[in-house]
Design an enzyme around this catalytic site. Structure first.
Site: not given
Ligand code: UT7
Length: 331
Positions: A118, A258, A288
């Site tokens: 990215c 970004h 993204n």
């Molecule tokens: O250009 C570089 C590319 N990378 C990025 O930009 C990634 C940066 N990271 C992020 O943007 C965030 O970490 C995410 C959006 C990917 C995830 O958000 P988060 O607040 O960090 O969520 P998490 O991964 O800690 O997950 C929290 C919960 C989990 O459930 P439990 O374990 O708490 O029950 C996940 O399983 O949310 C769940 N979850 C979802 N739920 C509904 C993860 N993805 C989804 C989804 N829909 N799409």
């Protein structure tokens, strides 16, 4: 600090976005997710997806030709072509060579791919600036083109909601009045390589039936870890380029970060001392698009009249590698 004059500037930008829109509601039918979760946790509402048959080269060439036309240049004027992409059409040859042929650039024009995920656009503009500064050429075309849909695991809700397809391009030429690229900062940390990767499909783990079955040739990400590094690294890089340029965060007219996650953008802006009114955001429409986010953002911001000649622009990015960087530029 007295800053040096800029040697290079971005003289034109352009973008190419596929027409097809994939909404959060569409994704609700594909994986266990919800529009509310995606909006709240990422800020994304919809993204563009290239149809079958539309390649990274197609999108990149579209943006490249438009950028050259806006700069009043012909393809034969290009002295160097750099393409940034995490989704080359083929491993060999480079997508840059394919775009060179497609737009009709000269065979005297070297063309190569630069892969910094990215952060690729900022890396490439810095390379372009160096080429111009060394007197090796006067027109460098930077094309950032990504068909992220081709490497997304559409069964993985943690990643498939984040990305979209598209391309942006910028023409880098010598500065005419000492304004242009004022400062830049680039870093990488391979110790964090496993946080965001495609585990299989390269030389270390060639594709085999097992990796295909496990979908290991698709994007895998430790989202929370990447998130934490992103805010720290983009804010640090932004502060560094403003200091080097001899300007203050209050001097910034527009920040074009970004576009990965609204919460990352807001935290980065807060740490950098930039109010959200001065931050360009189109994440809600495109998700993204990896290295294409910043050139697409610059192009839209210019079109919307948010930047004009003399505007001080701060750009910052991070991505797989990990890589990160920032650039301060007088438009
Ligand atoms: O250009 C570089 C590319 N990378 C990025 O930009 C990634 C940066 N990271 C992020 O943007 C965030 O970490 C995410 C959006 C990917 C995830 O958000 P988060 O607040 O960090 O969520 P998490 O991964 O800690 O997950 C929290 C919960 C989990 O459930 P439990 O374990 O708490 O029950 C996940 O399983 O949310 C769940 N979850 C979802 N739920 C509904 C993860 N993805 C989804 C989804 N829909 N799409």
């Amino acid at each position: 600090m007295k800053r040096r004059d800029a040697v290079a500037r971005i003289s034109a930008t352009a973008r190419f976005l596929p027409d097809h829109v994939l909404t959060n509601a569409d994704l609700e039918k594909m994986v266990d997710t919800s529009d509310a979760w995606i909006r709240e946790r990422t800020g994304i509402v919809e993204r563009r997806i290239a149809p079958d048959g539309m390649t990274t080269t197609d999108m990149g060439a579209g943006a490249a030709s438009r950028a050259l036309a806006k700069a009043g240049l012909e393809p034969a004027d290009v002295d160097l072509l750099i393409v940034t992409t995490a989704t080359p059409d083929r491993w060999l040859p480079s997508t840059a060579c394919e775009i060179q042929a497609r737009i009709g650039a000269s065979r005297n024009c070297p063309a190569f791919d630069l892969h910094a995920a990215c952060t690729g656009f900022l890396y490439a503009v810095s390379m372009a600036e160096g080429y111009v500064a060394a007197g090796r050429g006067e027109v460098v075309l930077v094309v950032s083109a990504e068909k992220m849909s081709s490497i997304i695991d559409w069964q993985d809700r943690a990643t498939c909601i984040l990305f979209g397809d598209g391309a942006g391009a910028a023409v880098v030429q010598p500065s005419e009045n000492g304004e242009g690229i004022l400062s830049s900062f680039h870093r990488s940390d391979g110790d964090m390589a496993d946080l965001l990767e495609r585990p299989a499909g390269g030389a270390s783990r060639p594709l085999d039936p097992e990796s295909l079955r496990n979908r290991d040739h698709m994007i895998r990400m430790s989202g929370r870890e990447v998130f934490k590094s992103a805010v720290r690294s983009m804010a640090g890089a932004g502060t560094a380029v403003l200091r080097e340029a001899g300007v203050d965060s209050s001097d910034v007219d527009l920040m074009v970060p970004h576009q990965a996650n609204m919460r990352i953008i807001e935290s980065t802006a807060r740490y950098s001392g930039i109010p959200m009114e001065k931050v360009f955001v189109n994440l809600q429409r495109y998700g993204n698009i990896s290295s294409a986010t910043i050139p697409v953002g610059l192009d839209e911001a210019a079109e919307e009249g948010l930047i004009e000649p003399g505007s001080l622009i701060l750009m910052a990015a991070f991505g797989a590698g990990l890589t990160w960087g920032a650039m301060a530029m007088r438009w």
